[in-house]
Design a protein around this motif. Sequence first.
Motif, short mmCIF file in Angstrom:
data_model
loop_
_atom_site.label_atom_id
_atom_site.label_comp_id
_atom_site.label_asym_id
_atom_site.label_seq_id
_atom_site.Cartn_x
_atom_site.Cartn_y
_atom_site.Cartn_z
N GLN A 1 12.43 -22.69 -106.63
CA GLN A 1 13.69 -21.68 -106.12
C GLN A 1 13.47 -21.41 -105.08
N GLU B 1 16.61 -22.18 -103.22
CA GLU B 1 17.53 -20.97 -103.08
C GLU B 1 16.92 -20.07 -101.75
N ASN C 1 17.57 -16.28 -101.89
CA ASN C 1 17.03 -15.50 -102.48
C ASN C 1 15.47 -15.03 -102.33
#
Length: 357
Positions: free
Chosen positions: A81, A85, A88
């Motif tokens: 992730q 991302e 984030n």
Amino acid sequence: MPTPIESVLSQSQRDSLEILDFIFHIIELDAGKEEKVEFLDEVSLQPKQKKFFLARLQDILEGTQYVFKPDAVHLKEKCQQLVAERHNLNVISRQIATDFADRHRNQMAEGVFVVAVVRFLASANEWKKLILLVKMDKSASFSYSRKVEGGRKIAVMTDNPNALSETKSSIQKSAVIDADSYFAWDVLAYDRKTKPRLTDYFKGFLGVTERQQDAELTRATHFAVKKWARGLDKDAIPPGEDAAGYIGRAQNYLKDHDTFETDEFINAVVKDEDPARKQAMSGQLREALAAAGVAGQQFTPRPGSLRPAECKQHYLTSEGVTITFEGDKEAVGLKTETLPDGRERITIETRKLTLKN
């Protein structure tokens, strides 16, 4: 899909390392001696600090290779992730730092937990990403300012309890995660407290198991040195040296040391009074170990994993004389030298000579 690379990063790949995203969260102890994490929203790194963390990343690349357990997906997913991302970073890094702190059952030293995304140039125009996790201990320090009063120079000391030391010893635990499945390993990890092993809770946090066992790494090291030494150009090595010398010193190191350290091993194998030649040969041996997936690994040598026949070295003269020995030839009293006319002289010193049937 390309075959995963066995080794760690090459020198050119290391030189290309860049920090893409960086943050740390503060691990503190409250009055009840419970661990807690103070989350930050941003960390501004100056060029000097970037250089420091890239240098620490270089150190971590000398860690033991691990792979994720099939049923341990938490950290693996979080690292994926972080790459997919990037916006984030704060949310995901907080989750990782919290999980790390919560797994520590005993009192943890105060410090910071670093989460960073870095990249390196795997090949021309092909960038790959790594995730860097570091627990750094905090160390109190003092700074001073100077002032003049009544003609006297006075130093005023100031306590800085939140200082981070720019030394290797400040790194308590660290891991590099291969986010792009480029390598055969998933994680390179280092634990200052229990090196070359990991503490149970850190290993559980990472969700990993050793990629290779000690015996396998011992054998890989032995055969990598054999192949490298036997392929050397005789004119490029010191007078009186040969493949047997390098192989023997490698065997002795594996027998005499409880922990394999790449730099220490290379220094023990490559003996040379010529600094430039030693540096060149050391670099060649490092590349040979890297190609075998050994360079940078820390493990406990298991010399017993080598069969006796694999440890024996043999000299055969044109007159049909065979000399068999094991380990460093000088340690067993054997010396060889090339005479001006091209002939070879062999000298053996021994306490006792026995005729065998």
